[in-house]
Design a protein around this motif. Structure first.
Motif, PDB file in Angstrom:
ATOM      1  N   GLY A 196     -12.100  11.215   2.255  1.00 21.76           N
ATOM      2  CA  GLY A 196     -12.632   9.908   2.652  1.00 21.76           C
ATOM      3  C   GLY A 196     -12.264   8.832   1.654  1.00 21.76           C
ATOM      4  O   GLY A 196     -11.921   7.707   2.034  1.00 21.76           O
ATOM      5  N   LEU A 197     -12.327   9.156   0.353  1.00 19.00           N
ATOM      6  CA  LEU A 197     -11.938   8.184  -0.667  1.00 19.00           C
ATOM      7  C   LEU A 197     -10.465   7.835  -0.570  1.00 19.00           C
ATOM      8  O   LEU A 197     -10.082   6.674  -0.733  1.00 19.00           O
ATOM      9  CB  LEU A 197     -12.268   8.719  -2.060  1.00 19.00           C
ATOM     10  CG  LEU A 197     -13.759   8.762  -2.409  1.00 19.00           C
ATOM     11  CD1 LEU A 197     -13.968   9.459  -3.744  1.00 19.00           C
ATOM     12  CD2 LEU A 197     -14.346   7.375  -2.438  1.00 19.00           C
ATOM     13  N   VAL A 198      -9.631   8.839  -0.308  1.00 16.42           N
ATOM     14  CA  VAL A 198      -8.202   8.576  -0.146  1.00 16.42           C
ATOM     15  C   VAL A 198      -7.970   7.678   1.062  1.00 16.42           C
ATOM     16  O   VAL A 198      -7.203   6.717   1.000  1.00 16.42           O
ATOM     17  CB  VAL A 198      -7.419   9.900  -0.015  1.00 16.42           C
ATOM     18  CG1 VAL A 198      -5.993   9.651   0.431  1.00 16.42           C
ATOM     19  CG2 VAL A 198      -7.431  10.642  -1.339  1.00 16.42           C
ATOM     20  N   ALA A 199      -8.661   7.963   2.153  1.00 19.52           N
ATOM     21  CA  ALA A 199      -8.522   7.132   3.351  1.00 19.52           C
ATOM     22  C   ALA A 199      -9.014   5.711   3.084  1.00 19.52           C
ATOM     23  O   ALA A 199      -8.397   4.736   3.520  1.00 19.52           O
ATOM     24  CB  ALA A 199      -9.293   7.750   4.516  1.00 19.52           C
ATOM     25  N   PHE A 200     -10.115   5.582   2.349  1.00 16.04           N
ATOM     26  CA  PHE A 200     -10.636   4.261   2.005  1.00 16.04           C
ATOM     27  C   PHE A 200      -9.623   3.492   1.161  1.00 16.04           C
ATOM     28  O   PHE A 200      -9.364   2.308   1.395  1.00 16.04           O
ATOM     29  CB  PHE A 200     -11.960   4.400   1.250  1.00 16.04           C
ATOM     30  CG  PHE A 200     -12.575   3.091   0.847  1.00 16.04           C
ATOM     31  CD1 PHE A 200     -13.140   2.256   1.789  1.00 16.04           C
ATOM     32  CD2 PHE A 200     -12.553   2.693  -0.474  1.00 16.04           C
ATOM     33  CE1 PHE A 200     -13.702   1.049   1.434  1.00 16.04           C
ATOM     34  CE2 PHE A 200     -13.109   1.482  -0.852  1.00 16.04           C
ATOM     35  CZ  PHE A 200     -13.689   0.658   0.101  1.00 16.04           C
ATOM     36  N   GLY A 201      -9.033   4.170   0.171  1.00 14.11           N
ATOM     37  CA  GLY A 201      -8.016   3.534  -0.673  1.00 14.11           C
ATOM     38  C   GLY A 201      -6.807   3.106   0.136  1.00 14.11           C
ATOM     39  O   GLY A 201      -6.268   2.016  -0.062  1.00 14.11           O
ATOM     40  N   ALA A 202      -6.390   3.967   1.057  1.00  8.54           N
ATOM     41  CA  ALA A 202      -5.254   3.612   1.909  1.00  8.54           C
ATOM     42  C   ALA A 202      -5.604   2.396   2.766  1.00  8.54           C
ATOM     43  O   ALA A 202      -4.778   1.504   2.965  1.00  8.54           O
ATOM     44  CB  ALA A 202      -4.864   4.796   2.790  1.00  8.54           C
ATOM     45  N   GLY A 203      -6.834   2.348   3.248  1.00 10.30           N
ATOM     46  CA  GLY A 203      -7.267   1.191   4.034  1.00 10.30           C
ATOM     47  C   GLY A 203      -7.269  -0.083   3.212  1.00 10.30           C
ATOM     48  O   GLY A 203      -6.880  -1.158   3.697  1.00 10.30           O
ATOM     49  N   LEU A 204      -7.706   0.012   1.950  1.00 10.31           N
ATOM     50  CA  LEU A 204      -7.674  -1.163   1.071  1.00 10.31           C
ATOM     51  C   LEU A 204      -6.249  -1.652   0.855  1.00 10.31           C
ATOM     52  O   LEU A 204      -5.989  -2.859   0.863  1.00 10.31           O
ATOM     53  CB  LEU A 204      -8.321  -0.837  -0.275  1.00 10.31           C
ATOM     54  CG  LEU A 204      -9.839  -0.773  -0.296  1.00 10.31           C
ATOM     55  CD1 LEU A 204     -10.324  -0.374  -1.678  1.00 10.31           C
ATOM     56  CD2 LEU A 204     -10.438  -2.100   0.103  1.00 10.31           C
ATOM     57  N   ILE A 205      -5.332  -0.724   0.654  1.00 11.46           N
ATOM     58  CA  ILE A 205      -3.936  -1.106   0.433  1.00 11.46           C
ATOM     59  C   ILE A 205      -3.375  -1.778   1.673  1.00 11.46           C
ATOM     60  O   ILE A 205      -2.727  -2.822   1.586  1.00 11.46           O
ATOM     61  CB  ILE A 205      -3.105   0.130   0.039  1.00 11.46           C
ATOM     62  CG1 ILE A 205      -3.507   0.592  -1.357  1.00 11.46           C
ATOM     63  CG2 ILE A 205      -1.611  -0.178   0.085  1.00 11.46           C
ATOM     64  CD1 ILE A 205      -2.907   1.898  -1.786  1.00 11.46           C
ATOM     65  N   VAL A 206      -3.640  -1.192   2.835  1.00 13.49           N
ATOM     66  CA  VAL A 206      -3.149  -1.787   4.079  1.00 13.49           C
ATOM     67  C   VAL A 206      -3.774  -3.161   4.289  1.00 13.49           C
ATOM     68  O   VAL A 206      -3.088  -4.118   4.659  1.00 13.49           O
ATOM     69  CB  VAL A 206      -3.431  -0.851   5.279  1.00 13.49           C
ATOM     70  CG1 VAL A 206      -3.178  -1.551   6.595  1.00 13.49           C
ATOM     71  CG2 VAL A 206      -2.574   0.401   5.172  1.00 13.49           C
ATOM     72  N   SER A 207      -5.066  -3.298   4.006  1.00 12.16           N
ATOM     73  CA  SER A 207      -5.714  -4.597   4.210  1.00 12.16           C
ATOM     74  C   SER A 207      -5.201  -5.633   3.215  1.00 12.16           C
ATOM     75  O   SER A 207      -5.173  -6.818   3.508  1.00 12.16           O
ATOM     76  CB  SER A 207      -7.231  -4.464   4.094  1.00 12.16           C
ATOM     77  OG  SER A 207      -7.603  -4.167   2.767  1.00 12.16           O
ATOM     78  N   ALA A 208      -4.789  -5.188   2.030  1.00 16.02           N
ATOM     79  CA  ALA A 208      -4.232  -6.130   1.048  1.00 16.02           C
ATOM     80  C   ALA A 208      -2.869  -6.639   1.503  1.00 16.02           C
ATOM     81  O   ALA A 208      -2.468  -7.747   1.135  1.00 16.02           O
ATOM     82  CB  ALA A 208      -4.128  -5.468  -0.312  1.00 16.02           C
ATOM     83  N   LEU A 209      -2.159  -5.833   2.281  1.00 14.91           N
ATOM     84  CA  LEU A 209      -0.846  -6.247   2.765  1.00 14.91           C
ATOM     85  C   LEU A 209      -0.936  -7.246   3.914  1.00 14.91           C
ATOM     86  O   LEU A 209       0.000  -8.006   4.143  1.00 14.91           O
ATOM     87  CB  LEU A 209      -0.041  -5.022   3.209  1.00 14.91           C
ATOM     88  CG  LEU A 209       0.288  -4.021   2.094  1.00 14.91           C
ATOM     89  CD1 LEU A 209       0.964  -2.801   2.683  1.00 14.91           C
ATOM     90  CD2 LEU A 209       1.160  -4.660   1.034  1.00 14.91           C
ATOM     91  N   ILE A 210      -2.053  -7.247   4.611  1.00 19.09           N
ATOM     92  CA  ILE A 210      -2.223  -8.159   5.744  1.00 19.09           C
ATOM     93  C   ILE A 210      -2.739  -9.482   5.197  1.00 19.09           C
ATOM     94  O   ILE A 210      -3.720  -9.515   4.460  1.00 19.09           O
ATOM     95  CB  ILE A 210      -3.220  -7.575   6.774  1.00 19.09           C
ATOM     96  CG1 ILE A 210      -2.679  -6.250   7.314  1.00 19.09           C
ATOM     97  CG2 ILE A 210      -3.487  -8.565   7.885  1.00 19.09           C
ATOM     98  CD1 ILE A 210      -3.667  -5.501   8.166  1.00 19.09           C
ATOM     99  N   PRO A 211      -2.090 -10.600   5.545  1.00 22.80           N
ATOM    100  CA  PRO A 211      -2.557 -11.890   5.023  1.00 22.80           C
ATOM    101  C   PRO A 211      -3.947 -12.226   5.561  1.00 22.80           C
ATOM    102  O   PRO A 211      -4.308 -11.870   6.674  1.00 22.80           O
ATOM    103  CB  PRO A 211      -1.506 -12.888   5.512  1.00 22.80           C
ATOM    104  CG  PRO A 211      -0.783 -12.206   6.613  1.00 22.80           C
ATOM    105  CD  PRO A 211      -0.931 -10.732   6.409  1.00 22.80           C
ATOM    106  N   ALA A 212      -4.720 -12.928   4.720  1.00 27.74           N
ATOM    107  CA  ALA A 212      -6.083 -13.297   5.087  1.00 27.74           C
ATOM    108  C   ALA A 212      -6.058 -14.372   6.169  1.00 27.74           C
ATOM    109  O   ALA A 212      -5.192 -15.250   6.182  1.00 27.74           O
ATOM    110  CB  ALA A 212      -6.829 -13.805   3.859  1.00 27.74           C
ATOM    111  N   SER A 213      -7.028 -14.317   7.051  1.00 28.83           N
ATOM    112  CA  SER A 213      -7.138 -15.342   8.086  1.00 28.83           C
ATOM    113  C   SER A 213      -7.769 -16.596   7.471  1.00 28.83           C
ATOM    114  O   SER A 213      -8.261 -16.582   6.345  1.00 28.83           O
ATOM    115  CB  SER A 213      -7.992 -14.824   9.242  1.00 28.83           C
ATOM    116  OG  SER A 213      -9.340 -14.710   8.831  1.00 28.83           O
ATOM    117  N   GLU A 214      -7.752 -17.681   8.211  1.00 26.85           N
ATOM    118  CA  GLU A 214      -8.309 -18.943   7.712  1.00 26.85           C
ATOM    119  C   GLU A 214      -9.804 -18.800   7.448  1.00 26.85           C
ATOM    120  O   GLU A 214     -10.312 -19.284   6.434  1.00 26.85           O
ATOM    121  CB  GLU A 214      -8.053 -20.055   8.734  1.00 26.85           C
ATOM    122  CG  GLU A 214      -8.452 -21.432   8.255  1.00 26.85           C
ATOM    123  CD  GLU A 214      -8.110 -22.510   9.267  1.00 26.85           C
ATOM    124  OE1 GLU A 214      -8.850 -23.505   9.292  1.00 26.85           O
ATOM    125  OE2 GLU A 214      -7.140 -22.345  10.015  1.00 26.85           O
TER     126      GLU A 214
END
Length: 198
Positions: free
Chosen positions: A106-124
């Motif tokens: 679960g921690l690995v999946a959470f970390g992977a999710g954080l990395i993927v979310s960091a790659l996606i630009p933030a919305s307004e």
């Protein structure tokens, strides 16, 4: 020299059975339904293996519980053996520890999710919300920072005052000691002079 008919029939029957088994195996090997079934079984075993690696097996859980109980009793045999092991044993031990650890997965999946979310630009909206959070943190954090600076300055002033007092005390003690040494030295010289003249 010649074989009896009974022996020939027996050999023919054995050959026929062997050929039948070979033909059946060949037919099973090239049959589309058998191929599909083999592929499904292989996929099931891969999924089962992956599930066991992530979630562990009942045997792994019971052996882990037994190992924990033995460790709680103060047994250090496993630790000594693991220290004596080779690098490959250490790698396999690490894999065993990670294997069957849903929390780690679960921690690995959470970390992977954080990395993927960091790659996606933030919305307004996210950028505006982050700006509000930063402003609120600055507003509420500034008094704390000011108070910390004030306390640090008080500590510095206190240490400086103590250091000045301590330096003055050392200076005074040194002066007193020098005066005592001088007077004792003078009295010693006077005593030696009086003894040599008498």
């Amino acid at each position: 020299m010649g074989q009896s008919t009974e022996e020939l029939r027996s050999e023919i029957e054995q050959t026929r059975q062997s050929m039948t088994a070979d033909v059946d195996a060949l037919q099973d090997r090239v049959s589309p339904s058998a191929i599909v079934e083999r592929r499904k079984q292989a996929a099931r075993s891969r999924v089962q293996s992956m599930r066991e690696k992530v979630m562990g097996t009942a045997h792994g859980v019971s052996s882990s519980a037994t190992g924990t109980a033995g460790s709680a009793m103060g047994s250090t045999t496993g630790a000594v053996d693991s220290v004596k092991g080779t690098a490959q044993d250490a790698v396999s031990g690490a894999q065993d520890k990670v294997q069957g650890a849903p929390l780690a997965a679960g921690l690995v999946a959470f970390g992977a999710g954080l990395i993927v979310s960091a790659l996606i630009p933030a919305s307004e909206k996210e950028a505006v919300a982050a700006g509000h959070v930063v402003d609120a943190a600055k507003e509420h954090g500034q008094p704390v920072v000011d108070q910390a600076k004030s306390m640090a300055q008080d500590v510095v002033d206190g240490v400086k005052e103590t250091a000045v007092d301590a330096a003055q005390e050392v200076k005074d003690t040194a002066s007193d000691s020098a005066g005592k040494v001088r007077s004792e030295g003078q009295s010693g010289v006077d005593e030696v002079r009086s003894q040599t003249t008498s």
